[in-house]
Design an enzyme around this catalytic site. Structure first.
Site, PDB file in Angstrom:
ATOM      1  N   GLU A 124       0.881  -1.303  -0.064  1.00  0.00           N
ATOM      2  CA  GLU A 124      -0.016  -0.045   0.020  1.00  0.00           C
ATOM      3  C   GLU A 124       0.775   1.230   0.081  1.00  0.00           C
ATOM      4  O   GLU A 124       0.643   2.242  -0.773  1.00  0.00           O
ATOM      5  CB  GLU A 124      -1.082  -0.031   1.226  1.00  0.00           C
ATOM      6  CG  GLU A 124      -1.912   1.145   1.354  1.00  0.00           C
ATOM      7  CD  GLU A 124      -2.772   1.197   0.178  1.00  0.00           C
ATOM      8  OE1 GLU A 124      -3.526   0.348  -0.013  1.00  0.00           O
ATOM      9  OE2 GLU A 124      -2.907   2.142  -0.603  1.00  0.00           O
ATOM     10  N   ILE A 131      -1.663   7.828   1.270  1.00  0.00           N
ATOM     11  CA  ILE A 131      -3.109   7.782   0.650  1.00  0.00           C
ATOM     12  C   ILE A 131      -3.489   6.281   0.509  1.00  0.00           C
ATOM     13  O   ILE A 131      -2.474   5.575  -0.210  1.00  0.00           O
ATOM     14  CB  ILE A 131      -2.949   8.585  -0.562  1.00  0.00           C
ATOM     15  CG1 ILE A 131      -2.389   9.667  -0.418  1.00  0.00           C
ATOM     16  CG2 ILE A 131      -4.395   8.599  -1.196  1.00  0.00           C
ATOM     17  CD1 ILE A 131      -2.016  10.437  -1.809  1.00  0.00           C
ATOM     18  N   LYS A 200       5.731   4.155  -9.759  1.00  0.00           N
ATOM     19  CA  LYS A 200       4.331   4.270  -9.280  1.00  0.00           C
ATOM     20  C   LYS A 200       3.263   4.108 -10.167  1.00  0.00           C
ATOM     21  O   LYS A 200       2.083   3.434  -9.995  1.00  0.00           O
ATOM     22  CB  LYS A 200       4.173   5.634  -8.366  1.00  0.00           C
ATOM     23  CG  LYS A 200       4.977   5.617  -7.128  1.00  0.00           C
ATOM     24  CD  LYS A 200       5.392   6.899  -6.604  1.00  0.00           C
ATOM     25  CE  LYS A 200       5.863   6.875  -5.099  1.00  0.00           C
ATOM     26  NZ  LYS A 200       6.490   8.340  -4.695  1.00  0.00           N
ATOM     27  N   GLY A 297       6.917  11.279   3.407  1.00  0.00           N
ATOM     28  CA  GLY A 297       7.166  11.587   4.782  1.00  0.00           C
ATOM     29  C   GLY A 297       7.135  10.320   5.590  1.00  0.00           C
ATOM     30  O   GLY A 297       6.227   9.243   5.327  1.00  0.00           O
TER      31      GLY A 297
HETATM   32  N1  HSE Z   1      10.686  10.415  -2.571  1.00  0.00           N
HETATM   33  C1  HSE Z   1       9.107   9.772  -2.793  1.00  0.00           C
HETATM   34  C2  HSE Z   1       8.412  11.332  -2.791  1.00  0.00           C
HETATM   35  C3  HSE Z   1       8.948   9.306  -1.496  1.00  0.00           C
HETATM   36  O1  HSE Z   1       8.870  12.296  -2.921  1.00  0.00           O
HETATM   37  O2  HSE Z   1       7.228  11.174  -3.378  1.00  0.00           O
HETATM   38  C4  HSE Z   1       7.535   8.706  -1.423  1.00  0.00           C
HETATM   39  O3  HSE Z   1       7.459   7.782  -2.467  1.00  0.00           O
END
Ligand code: HSE
Length: 410
Positions: A124, A131, A200, A297
């Site tokens: 997740e 989220i 992603k 974070g």
């Molecule tokens: N480095 C990634 C970002 C961390 O800034 O979204 C979270 O995947």
């Protein structure tokens, strides 16, 4: 319930912190048992740390302990994460990971290993930080044929663009601030060049469309070439620049891409600022759905990992079925065939070049910004296949193209 955490960096220590902070409510509300972090694997020493006594350096201690049924992987990178996660799954231990590189590159293999060994592989936190998006896509929207997924998928670059747009901060200063806040990857190249967003969108597309999508097959552009001049032109056009990942069903194939894009002020995406992410899903029954929250974070990401741990704990020796099938060849179409509209900023003989651009493209929208140099001009093209737009741009003689950014309609 005994668990182990591999990697005691930002996410791993966040997982330990969330468990210690919320263990009682987790036990009462979700599990009827508490979570006990038995081991934390890390090669580094953490003298004086509250979890110092749990730190181990040998992975086999975790692998060979039958009491540890759930393992969190928060090491990042492919190696040794892939070997360790594979070994855990083969031993029947469920794994919860935040590692998008691992899921995007090896998700098909790890999902199969989980199935073969009656364990669960959950991820997740790999998309959108805190989220909830993987479960909603896999479960709550399971009744749909998903036609499109898109979104702002990287917190670091969204933070940098927000600082550029609203504080006129330089790219370098904004990146430094993102690193200080713990948003950026160890090597921020993955963030600013779009590789993180690419991983992603691959995970989302694999889940949405059912076949593994490899990062190598997705055209990816980052934000390193975006300038404050482009930000100003976007403002005069009535929008902002965002780094978007998007994937769309095209017959039995898909298009998938990561790139900066002009987004209208009216779009809900234009209001997604700072480290926040947003994911859009278009389903044939539900219509448009959006998920919004902190995309990076420590505690936000740990929140999603611990939710996976709880789900694994509820499904010990039971399978939660979600995932996708093997990749197929030429599944992702060439981005040159995908329709787009470009914002173009260039230098040259302005009057002549704009007249020529009108002849070549037909209907262009000319943009302006205050204090632009005499020889700078900018316009937005009509919508055509990217390959066609590039061929048309090549016909604009004697100009230097300074920027080319896609314009999107989300
Ligand atoms: N480095 C990634 C970002 C961390 O800034 O979204 C979270 O995947």
């Amino acid at each position: 319930m005994e668990i182990a955490i591999m990697g005691y960096g930002v996410v791993g220590s966040g997982v330990a912190q969330v468990i210690s902070m919320n263990n009682q409510s987790i036990a009462e509300k979700s599990l009827q048992d508490s979570l006990n972090v038995k081991y934390i694997l890390d090669l580094r020493d953490f003298p004086g740390d509250e979890n110092e006594s749990k730190l181990v350096k040998d992975f086999n201690i975790i692998l060979n302990d039958p009491d540890v049924k759930i393992v969190v992987e928060a090491m990042g990178g492919l190696n040794p994460a892939f070997d360790f996660v594979s070994a855990c799954l083969k031993a029947g231990k469920s794994v919860a990971t935040s590692n998008k590189e691992l899921v995007a590159a090896k998700g098909d293999i790890l999902l199969k290993l989980a199935e073969e060994n009656n364990a669960n592989f959950m991820f997740e936190a790999s998309v959108g930080g805190g989220i909830p998006v993987i479960r909603p896509l896999a479960q709550c929207l399971a009744a749909n044929r998903v036609d499109e997924v898109a979104g702002i998928l990287n917190g670091t670059t969204n933070f940098i663009l927000t600082m550029m747009i609203y504080n006129s901060m330089s790219f370098e200063d904004a990146l430094r601030l993102a690193q200080d806040n713990g948003y950026a990857e160890k090597d921020p190249t993955a963030d600013i060049e779009g590789f993180d967003a690419c991983r992603k969108i691959c995970i989302l597309a694999s889940l949405a469309f059912g076949k593994h999508v490899f990062p190598e097959s997705v055209y990816t552009e980052g934000i390193t070439k975006i300038t404050l001049e482009d930000v100003e032109y976007a403002r005069s056009w009535g929008g902002v620049i965002k780094l978007l990942g998007r994937a769309k069903r095209i017959g039995d194939k898909i298009s998938a891409m990561v790139s900066p894009a002009f987004v209208r002020n009216e779009s809900i995406l234009s209001g997604v600022n700072d480290v926040f992410n947003a994911v859009f899903v278009r389903g044939n029954a539900v219509g448009d759905c959006a998920f919004y929250g902190r995309g990076a974070g420590k505690l936000a990401t740990a929140s999603a990992v611990v939710a996976d741990v709880i789900d694994c704990a509820r499904h010990i020796e039971k399978r939660k079925v979600f995932g996708w099938g093997d990749a197929i060849e030429n599944y992702v179409v060439d981005h040159k065939t995908v329709e787009a509209s470009y914002y173009v900023r260039a230098r040259g003989d302005k009057v002549f070049a704009l007249r020529r651009a009108e002849e070549i493209f037909g209907d262009i929208s000319i943009l302006a910004r205050e204090n632009a140099p005499e020889d700078e001009f900018a316009f937005v093209t009509p919508v055509k296949a990217e390959g066609e737009l590039d061929a048309m741009l090549a016909k604009l003689e004697d100009i230097e193209i300074l920027s080319k950014i896609r314009v999107e309609n989300y």
